[in-house]
Design an enzyme around this catalytic site. Structure first.
Site, mmCIF file in Angstrom:
data_model
loop_
_atom_site.group_PDB
_atom_site.id
_atom_site.type_symbol
_atom_site.label_atom_id
_atom_site.label_comp_id
_atom_site.label_asym_id
_atom_site.label_seq_id
_atom_site.Cartn_x
_atom_site.Cartn_y
_atom_site.Cartn_z
ATOM 1 N N PRO A 15 0.802 -1.226 0.000
ATOM 2 C CA PRO A 15 0.000 0.000 0.000
ATOM 3 C C PRO A 15 0.833 1.274 0.000
ATOM 4 C CG PRO A 15 0.014 -0.985 2.180
ATOM 5 C CD PRO A 15 0.664 -1.979 1.255
ATOM 6 N N ASN A 16 0.331 2.238 -0.741
ATOM 7 C CA ASN A 16 0.883 3.601 -0.848
ATOM 8 C C ASN A 16 2.169 3.665 -1.676
ATOM 9 O OD1 ASN A 16 -1.137 4.851 0.872
ATOM 10 N ND2 ASN A 16 -0.154 3.753 2.559
ATOM 11 N N ARG A 23 5.417 10.874 -2.502
ATOM 12 C CA ARG A 23 5.200 10.531 -1.091
ATOM 13 C C ARG A 23 6.496 10.621 -0.284
ATOM 14 N NH1 ARG A 23 4.540 4.414 1.122
ATOM 15 N NH2 ARG A 23 4.066 4.947 3.272
ATOM 16 N N TYR A 28 11.562 8.044 1.057
ATOM 17 C CA TYR A 28 11.387 7.099 -0.051
ATOM 18 C C TYR A 28 12.053 7.524 -1.358
ATOM 19 C CZ TYR A 28 7.958 5.457 3.304
ATOM 20 O OH TYR A 28 7.361 5.019 4.454
ATOM 21 N N ASN A 79 7.793 -5.786 -0.805
ATOM 22 C CA ASN A 79 7.728 -4.629 0.081
ATOM 23 C C ASN A 79 6.268 -4.508 0.471
ATOM 24 O OD1 ASN A 79 7.672 -2.257 1.461
ATOM 25 N ND2 ASN A 79 8.811 -1.071 -0.057
ATOM 26 N N ALA A 82 3.108 -0.847 5.011
ATOM 27 C CA ALA A 82 2.609 -0.860 6.394
ATOM 28 C C ALA A 82 2.105 -2.237 6.824
ATOM 29 C CB ALA A 82 1.506 0.185 6.549
ATOM 30 N N GLU A 103 12.300 -9.790 1.877
ATOM 31 C CA GLU A 103 11.552 -8.639 2.385
ATOM 32 C C GLU A 103 12.371 -7.384 2.105
ATOM 33 O OE1 GLU A 103 10.678 -8.845 6.611
ATOM 34 O OE2 GLU A 103 10.330 -6.678 6.698
ATOM 35 N N HIS A 105 12.568 -2.972 2.117
ATOM 36 C CA HIS A 105 12.062 -1.639 2.454
ATOM 37 C C HIS A 105 12.990 -0.597 1.868
ATOM 38 C CE1 HIS A 105 9.194 -3.461 5.121
ATOM 39 N NE2 HIS A 105 10.180 -4.225 5.569
ATOM 40 N N ARG A 112 13.192 4.930 12.333
ATOM 41 C CA ARG A 112 11.891 5.606 12.308
ATOM 42 C C ARG A 112 11.064 5.226 13.543
ATOM 43 N NH1 ARG A 112 9.442 4.930 6.436
ATOM 44 N NH2 ARG A 112 8.162 6.642 7.247
HETATM 45 C C1 DQA Z 1 8.227 0.884 3.808
HETATM 46 C C2 DQA Z 1 8.323 1.154 5.310
HETATM 47 C C3 DQA Z 1 6.955 0.992 5.964
HETATM 48 O O1 DQA Z 1 7.049 1.256 7.359
HETATM 49 C C4 DQA Z 1 5.955 1.955 5.350
HETATM 50 O O2 DQA Z 1 4.678 1.761 5.906
HETATM 51 C C5 DQA Z 1 5.920 1.888 3.864
HETATM 52 C C6 DQA Z 1 7.172 1.726 3.139
HETATM 53 C C7 DQA Z 1 9.577 1.162 3.097
HETATM 54 O O3 DQA Z 1 9.709 0.753 1.948
HETATM 55 O O4 DQA Z 1 10.458 1.814 3.652
HETATM 56 O O5 DQA Z 1 4.872 2.030 3.243
HETATM 57 O O6 DQA Z 1 7.941 -0.489 3.613
#
Ligand code: DQA
Length: 155
Positions: A15-16, A23, A28, A79, A82, A103, A105, A112
């Site tokens: 998501p997002n 964003r 990011y 990825n 959240a 996994e 990120h 954070r």
């Molecule tokens: C994320 C880190 C997560 O905490 C966050 O909710 C994201 C992106 C990252 O790629 O750094 O949406 O997965």
């Protein structure tokens, strides 16, 4: 000269992540998801893989994609955004995969908020790469290549 594919790497963005570029660039970076996907495709091809890339903001859709695309994959890069911190349902879907799973990120989640320090995936994935921005994805593709080479091609 064409060579035999080592199989398909499935890259899953949660998501997002469709909002990358706009964003929170501090965490990011400023590349769009499309630009990052272009680099993923180029590297996967260079390393001898086909690649399928999916992004969704809907948890059930992510789970169904893991079931459908993940079962025959040579490797999965995820990825989960959240959902990484919360989703037992995604954990269960990933647990059922037999291929190497990385996994990923973009940000260093440990620098954070404390709720981002917990991952429901980290103990069931093959490994985890974080904090290198879009390079995290590219390193994950290379890690899958190394894992596949260690165990030989799937077909
Ligand atoms: C994320 C880190 C997560 O905490 C966050 O909710 C994201 C992106 C990252 O790629 O750094 O949406 O997965």
């Amino acid at each position: 000269m064409s060579r035999k594919s080592l199989g398909t790497i499935v890259v899953l963005h949660g998501p997002n992540l469709d909002r990358l570029g706009a964003r929170e660039p501090r965490w990011y970076g400023s590349d769009t998801l499309e630009a990052i996907n272009g680099e993923i495709r180029a590297l996967a091809a260079e390393l001898g893989f086909d690649v399928e890339i999916r992004q969704t903001n809907i948890e059930g859709e992510m789970i169904e994609t893991i079931h459908r695309e993940g079962s025959g994959a040579a490797g999965v890069v995820i990825n989960a955004g959240a959902w990484t911190h919360t989703s037992v349902a995604i954990r269960d879907a990933v647990t059922a995969l037999e291929c190497p799973v990385v996994e990923v990120h973009l940000s260093n989640v440990y620098a954070r908020e404390s709720f981002r320090h917990r991952s429901v995936l980290e103990d069931i994935v093959t490994g985890k790469i974080l904090g290198f921005g879009k390079e995290s994805y590219l390193l994950a593709i290379r890690a899958i290549r190394a894992a596949v080479e260690r165990k030989g091609p799937t077909s």
